[in-house]
Scaffold this motif. Structure first.
Motif, PDB file in Angstrom:
ATOM      1  N   HIS A   3      41.220  -0.712   2.444  1.00  0.00           N
ATOM      2  CA  HIS A   3      39.885  -1.307   2.336  1.00  0.00           C
ATOM      3  C   HIS A   3      39.956  -2.828   2.212  1.00  0.00           C
ATOM      4  O   HIS A   3      39.119  -3.535   2.781  1.00  0.00           O
ATOM      5  CB  HIS A   3      39.133  -0.704   1.157  1.00  0.00           C
ATOM      6  CG  HIS A   3      38.713   0.712   1.400  1.00  0.00           C
ATOM      7  ND1 HIS A   3      38.181   1.506   0.410  1.00  0.00           N
ATOM      8  CD2 HIS A   3      38.762   1.498   2.508  1.00  0.00           C
ATOM      9  CE1 HIS A   3      37.919   2.700   0.911  1.00  0.00           C
ATOM     10  NE2 HIS A   3      38.261   2.722   2.177  1.00  0.00           N
ATOM     11  N   ALA A  12      32.535  13.168   3.490  1.00  0.00           N
ATOM     12  CA  ALA A  12      31.210  12.790   3.002  1.00  0.00           C
ATOM     13  C   ALA A  12      30.138  13.336   3.932  1.00  0.00           C
ATOM     14  O   ALA A  12      30.291  13.301   5.155  1.00  0.00           O
ATOM     15  CB  ALA A  12      31.107  11.273   2.917  1.00  0.00           C
ATOM     16  N   ARG A  63      33.818   2.641   3.631  1.00  0.00           N
ATOM     17  CA  ARG A  63      34.451   2.699   2.311  1.00  0.00           C
ATOM     18  C   ARG A  63      33.829   3.773   1.431  1.00  0.00           C
ATOM     19  O   ARG A  63      34.539   4.497   0.729  1.00  0.00           O
ATOM     20  CB  ARG A  63      34.359   1.345   1.631  1.00  0.00           C
ATOM     21  CG  ARG A  63      35.193   0.296   2.297  1.00  0.00           C
ATOM     22  CD  ARG A  63      35.030  -1.036   1.617  1.00  0.00           C
ATOM     23  NE  ARG A  63      35.758  -2.045   2.370  1.00  0.00           N
ATOM     24  CZ  ARG A  63      35.733  -3.317   2.079  1.00  0.00           C
ATOM     25  NH1 ARG A  63      35.018  -3.753   1.071  1.00  0.00           N
ATOM     26  NH2 ARG A  63      36.416  -4.170   2.812  1.00  0.00           N
ATOM     27  N   ALA A  64      32.501   3.876   1.428  1.00  0.00           N
ATOM     28  CA  ALA A  64      31.835   4.865   0.578  1.00  0.00           C
ATOM     29  C   ALA A  64      32.257   6.286   0.959  1.00  0.00           C
ATOM     30  O   ALA A  64      32.510   7.120   0.089  1.00  0.00           O
ATOM     31  CB  ALA A  64      30.321   4.713   0.666  1.00  0.00           C
ATOM     32  N   ALA A  65      32.338   6.561   2.247  1.00  0.00           N
ATOM     33  CA  ALA A  65      32.758   7.890   2.702  1.00  0.00           C
ATOM     34  C   ALA A  65      34.207   8.156   2.310  1.00  0.00           C
ATOM     35  O   ALA A  65      34.560   9.275   1.911  1.00  0.00           O
ATOM     36  CB  ALA A  65      32.575   8.012   4.213  1.00  0.00           C
ATOM     37  N   LEU A  71      35.712   6.938  -0.325  1.00  0.00           N
ATOM     38  CA  LEU A  71      35.743   7.178  -1.764  1.00  0.00           C
ATOM     39  C   LEU A  71      35.238   8.572  -2.102  1.00  0.00           C
ATOM     40  O   LEU A  71      35.756   9.219  -3.017  1.00  0.00           O
ATOM     41  CB  LEU A  71      34.945   6.109  -2.505  1.00  0.00           C
ATOM     42  CG  LEU A  71      35.548   4.706  -2.433  1.00  0.00           C
ATOM     43  CD1 LEU A  71      34.651   3.701  -3.134  1.00  0.00           C
ATOM     44  CD2 LEU A  71      36.948   4.681  -3.015  1.00  0.00           C
ATOM     45  N   PHE A  72      34.245   9.052  -1.382  1.00  0.00           N
ATOM     46  CA  PHE A  72      33.781  10.430  -1.566  1.00  0.00           C
ATOM     47  C   PHE A  72      34.933  11.400  -1.295  1.00  0.00           C
ATOM     48  O   PHE A  72      35.212  12.299  -2.087  1.00  0.00           O
ATOM     49  CB  PHE A  72      32.606  10.728  -0.624  1.00  0.00           C
ATOM     50  CG  PHE A  72      32.120  12.147  -0.703  1.00  0.00           C
ATOM     51  CD1 PHE A  72      31.092  12.489  -1.563  1.00  0.00           C
ATOM     52  CD2 PHE A  72      32.690  13.140   0.078  1.00  0.00           C
ATOM     53  CE1 PHE A  72      30.640  13.806  -1.641  1.00  0.00           C
ATOM     54  CE2 PHE A  72      32.253  14.449   0.015  1.00  0.00           C
ATOM     55  CZ  PHE A  72      31.221  14.788  -0.850  1.00  0.00           C
TER      56      PHE A  72
END
Length: 93
Positions: free
Chosen positions: A15, A57, A67-69, A71-72
């Protein structure tokens, strides 16, 4: 716990370099004989095993990887590692 921390470090490095993985799933986590953690399948290559989809995600299909996906997916993988059970969501939702 060392494997979990190493996996988080690998993802953080990715990331920081401005990229997202897109498919953090058990089949894309590689452990060397020395215990080093690596991520395969960069760019969203997902196993054809439908159980692997429970790690992704929900918004991945609509918005693509980010990044959010990641982290999920990391959370789902860590859930699996720490609880020694599969994720609570079935492949179809």
């Amino acid at each position: 716990l060392q494997t979990a921390a190493s996996l988080a470090d690998v993802l953080a490095y990715l990331h920081r370099s401005g990229r997202a993985h897109g498919a953090v799933t058990p089949s894309n986590i590689l452990l060397s004989t020395e215990g080093e953690v690596r991520l395969g399948g960069l760019g969203g290559l997902v196993s054809q095993d439908p159980l692997e989809h429970a790690y992704l995600a929900p918004e991945l299909a609509e918005r693509g990887c980010g990044r959010a996906a990641d982290l999920f997916s990391l959370g789902r993988v860590l859930e699996r590692i720490l609880a020694l059970t599969p994720p609570l969501v079935t492949p179809d939702g």
